[in-house]
Design a protein around this motif. Structure first.
Motif, PDB file in Angstrom:
ATOM      1  N   ALA B  28       0.983  -1.048  -0.079  1.00  0.00           N
ATOM      2  CA  ALA B  28      -0.182  -0.103   0.055  1.00  0.00           C
ATOM      3  C   ALA B  28       0.966   1.337   0.096  1.00  0.00           C
ATOM      4  CB  ALA B  28      -0.922   0.046   1.228  1.00  0.00           C
ATOM      5  N   THR B  29       2.144   1.000   0.708  1.00  0.00           N
ATOM      6  CA  THR B  29       2.876   2.316   0.754  1.00  0.00           C
ATOM      7  C   THR B  29       3.478   2.554  -0.492  1.00  0.00           C
ATOM      8  OG1 THR B  29       3.190   1.746   3.073  1.00  0.00           O
ATOM      9  CG2 THR B  29       4.415   3.463   2.123  1.00  0.00           C
ATOM     10  N   THR B  32       0.895   3.907  -3.128  1.00  0.00           N
ATOM     11  CA  THR B  32       0.506   5.209  -2.540  1.00  0.00           C
ATOM     12  C   THR B  32       1.900   6.272  -3.318  1.00  0.00           C
ATOM     13  OG1 THR B  32      -0.404   4.629  -0.964  1.00  0.00           O
ATOM     14  CG2 THR B  32      -0.181   6.935  -0.657  1.00  0.00           C
ATOM     15  N   SER B  33       3.109   5.669  -3.082  1.00  0.00           N
ATOM     16  CA  SER B  33       4.264   6.730  -3.414  1.00  0.00           C
ATOM     17  C   SER B  33       4.014   6.704  -5.117  1.00  0.00           C
ATOM     18  CB  SER B  33       5.248   6.049  -3.005  1.00  0.00           C
ATOM     19  OG  SER B  33       5.433   5.903  -1.683  1.00  0.00           O
ATOM     20  N   GLY B  45      -1.724  12.534  -2.321  1.00  0.00           N
ATOM     21  CA  GLY B  45      -2.145  12.693  -1.070  1.00  0.00           C
ATOM     22  C   GLY B  45      -3.444  12.203  -0.471  1.00  0.00           C
ATOM     23  N   LEU B  46      -4.422  12.146  -1.387  1.00  0.00           N
ATOM     24  CA  LEU B  46      -5.895  11.444  -1.175  1.00  0.00           C
ATOM     25  C   LEU B  46      -5.582   9.928  -0.548  1.00  0.00           C
ATOM     26  CD1 LEU B  46      -7.827  12.470  -4.137  1.00  0.00           C
ATOM     27  CD2 LEU B  46      -7.975  13.326  -1.768  1.00  0.00           C
ATOM     28  N   PHE B  47      -4.599   9.311  -1.404  1.00  0.00           N
ATOM     29  CA  PHE B  47      -4.558   7.664  -1.031  1.00  0.00           C
ATOM     30  C   PHE B  47      -3.678   7.570   0.325  1.00  0.00           C
ATOM     31  CE2 PHE B  47      -6.043   8.179  -5.385  1.00  0.00           C
ATOM     32  CZ  PHE B  47      -6.528   6.836  -5.481  1.00  0.00           C
ATOM     33  N   LEU B  48      -3.114   8.770   0.884  1.00  0.00           N
ATOM     34  CA  LEU B  48      -2.712   8.375   2.246  1.00  0.00           C
ATOM     35  C   LEU B  48      -3.756   7.875   3.086  1.00  0.00           C
ATOM     36  CD1 LEU B  48      -0.285  11.542   2.674  1.00  0.00           C
ATOM     37  CD2 LEU B  48       0.292   9.186   1.901  1.00  0.00           C
ATOM     38  N   ALA B  49      -5.014   8.293   2.816  1.00  0.00           N
ATOM     39  CA  ALA B  49      -6.083   7.780   3.815  1.00  0.00           C
ATOM     40  C   ALA B  49      -7.051   6.730   2.869  1.00  0.00           C
ATOM     41  CB  ALA B  49      -6.942   9.014   3.981  1.00  0.00           C
ATOM     42  N   PHE B  50      -6.286   6.003   1.994  1.00  0.00           N
ATOM     43  CA  PHE B  50      -7.111   5.063   1.442  1.00  0.00           C
ATOM     44  C   PHE B  50      -7.283   3.819   2.088  1.00  0.00           C
ATOM     45  CE2 PHE B  50      -7.247   1.408  -1.569  1.00  0.00           C
ATOM     46  CZ  PHE B  50      -8.171   1.955  -2.593  1.00  0.00           C
ATOM     47  N   PRO B  51      -8.528   3.258   2.032  1.00  0.00           N
ATOM     48  CA  PRO B  51      -8.915   1.915   2.763  1.00  0.00           C
ATOM     49  C   PRO B  51      -8.346   0.734   2.281  1.00  0.00           C
ATOM     50  CG  PRO B  51     -10.748   2.738   1.418  1.00  0.00           C
ATOM     51  CD  PRO B  51      -9.777   3.602   1.465  1.00  0.00           C
ATOM     52  N   ALA B 102      -3.926  14.693   9.449  1.00  0.00           N
ATOM     53  CA  ALA B 102      -3.653  15.578   8.154  1.00  0.00           C
ATOM     54  C   ALA B 102      -3.412  16.904   8.354  1.00  0.00           C
ATOM     55  CB  ALA B 102      -4.564  15.034   7.277  1.00  0.00           C
TER      56      ALA B 102
END
Lengths: 158, 356
Positions: B28-29, B32-33, B45-51, B102
């Motif tokens: 996931a990390t 996201t990167s 940045g949105l995907f920092l809070a992706f489930p 955030a």
């Protein structure tokens, strides 16, 4: 012209922040007049991705362990939405790219967190009231996350 | 419920589960990167809070619950789903705290630099998450349905009750998830199995009545007898009412102690156990007062009236308290099938009580 930090300093470039590497790159570039003045883009290496993988995996595991040992169990549910991936990504982005990029990512994360809240709410509804299976409920709800995240990011960041 | 750490839970972990979490978290990390690289920090940045982790953990949780139920001889899929829903409800609070995280990271990084800012944001996450959890715990709408049932007339509030009941059940399941499935005696478990195998024979059959329905009926009956006793002023009627009360009260209390209180006392939660012991004590006092009442020869004397009034007060207080505390415990700690089995056990135990 793409250059790699590896060409200008020895192995610690892996864990050095970009600010520490840049002077060495500049120094190295002066010795190579044919590419001096070219726009420098730091090339990402597989090892950096491995590092992201390890740190992200480690943080997620640590937070999930907190969720396992803390009682009562409902309290542990908090850790199902712990910002472990966010923390790992922000640390690495801030280190490898720049703190400004990390800050901008955190700004967008606000929209993501709103979407995550609604996503979890939908999951509670689907699981507790409609009794849909977890895998289906949690996966299908991701579409709600996408819509809300993109929508609210437009509202927040224009 | 006090928040505490149980290290022995670590022993129950399996290494492949840890490996799965590690792999998923790492992946996931990285993803996201990659998104951040491809689309810039605004989208990334949105995907920092992706489930990303939740679908896996919810699926595993449901699977564990279902298997546990299966081992106990009960085929139940909804139980696992309720447990996963509880997890999601906790995650709702976690994600609100994530919003605070955030905001802090966004504002603090330019001011304090990366590491102090992220440390601060993480601390804020922890405090906000714990704070939200406590607020929800203390807020009236998280109180059991029994205490707010009077407002359950409209359709929407009925649905809300249904939802809170579902969530309460799953909170209990979650609390007891582990090998000590429901923390009740093995005999009751066997009866539960029998009850789930038994075909439903209609609402009136003992096998399909909730123990709490039966208890409610008997409570109302005794309350009615007691108020008639207090109002009555003929010795003969009073004597006969005392007899009827004894006939109703004694089997009810003995059977309830055996089936309900003993089950409640085996639940591994001090508050729940206390409710059970409290019930025992109050039964004891009611029984003593009843004996005293029987010992008074003149049934229309001031003494008899006094004892009758005290008995009525004791029983009414006990019923009121039991219907909110013990019943809530029973609803939370025992599922529908178990409560049906309890009802059967209760009716059987009543038959065995002898009145002297």
């Amino acid at each position: 012209v793409r250059v790699h930090a590896r060409d200008f300093c020895s192995w610690p470039w892996l864990i050095l922040p970009k600010t520490a590497i840049e002077p060495r790159i500049r120094e190295g570039l002066q010795q190579q007049p044919e590419i001096a003045g070219a726009v420098v883009a730091l090339h990402f290496d597989m090892i950096e991705w491995l590092l992201r993988f390890l740190i992200g995996g480690g943080l997620v595991t640590v937070f999930s362990l907190f969720g396992d040992v803390l009682r009562p169990k409902g309290f542990a549910g908090l850790f199902a939405a712990a910002p472990s991936v966010a923390l790992a990504s922000l640390v690495l982005t801030g280190t490898y790219e720049s703190p400004a990029v990390a800050s901008a990512s955190a700004h967008s994360m606000i929209a993501g967190a709103i979407a995550l809240f609604l996503y979890c709410g939908l999951c509670v509804h689907l699981l507790a009231i409609r009794r849909i299976s977890s895998g289906v409920a949690a996966t299908a709800s991701i579409s709600l996350w996408l819509v809300v995240a993109l929508g609210s990011s437009v509202l927040i960041r224009g | 419920l006090r928040v505490h750490i149980q290290f022995q839970k670590l022993n129950e972990l399996q290494w492949h589960e840890l490996a799965a979490r590690f792999t998923l978290g790492g992946a996931a990390t990285v993803v996201t990167s990659l998104i951040g690289h491809g689309f810039g920090p605004k989208i990334g940045g949105l995907f920092l809070a992706f489930p990303a982790i939740f679908p896996l953990s919810a699926t595993l949780l449901e699977k564990h619950q279902r298997e546990e139920k299966h081992r106990a001889g009960i085929a139940s899929t909804s139980r696992g789903r309720l447990a996963a829903a509880l997890d999601a409800r906790g995650a709702m609070m976690g994600s609100l705290a994530g919003l605070a995280f955030a905001v802090m990271a966004w504002q603090l990084i330019p001011i304090t630099g990366l590491y102090p800012a992220l440390t601060g944001a993480l601390l804020v996450w922890i405090f906000v998450a714990i704070g939200l959890w406590y607020v929800r715990k203390l807020h009236p709408w998280s109180r059991p349905a029994a205490r707010t049932a009077s407002s359950a007339d409209t359709n929407s509030s009925r649905r809300r009750l249904e939802r809170s009941r579902a969530v309460r059940i799953l909170r209990a399941v979650h609390h007891h998830h582990g090998r000590r499935l429901m923390g009740i005696s093995s005999s009751l478990k066997q009866m539960t199995k029998a009850a789930t195998r038994m075909p439903k024979t209609g609402k009136e059959a003992s096998g399909s009545t909730d123990i709490l329905e039966t208890l409610k009926q008997e409570h109302d009956e005794v309350k009615d007898l007691l108020s008639r006793l207090v109002k009555s002023d003929t010795a003969a009627e009073r004597k006969s009412l005392v007899k009827q009360i004894k006939k109703a009260l004694v089997p009810h209390t003995k059977a309830e102690e055996k089936v309900v209180y003993d089950a409640v006392i085996t639940v591994k939660d001090k508050q729940v156990q206390q409710d059970g012991y409290e019930g025992y004590l109050e039964h004891e006092w009611a029984s003593k007062t009843l004996q005293r009442l029987e010992g008074i020869s003149n049934a229309n004397s001031p003494e008899h009236h006094a004892a009758a009034k005290v008995l009525k007060e004791l029983v009414e207080h006990h019923i009121q308290e039991e219907e909110s505390s013990v019943w809530t415990d029973v609803r939370e700690r025992f599922d529908d099938a178990q409560r049906l089995a309890m009802n059967r056990a209760f009716l059987a135990a009543k038959q065995r009580v002898k009145i002297h």
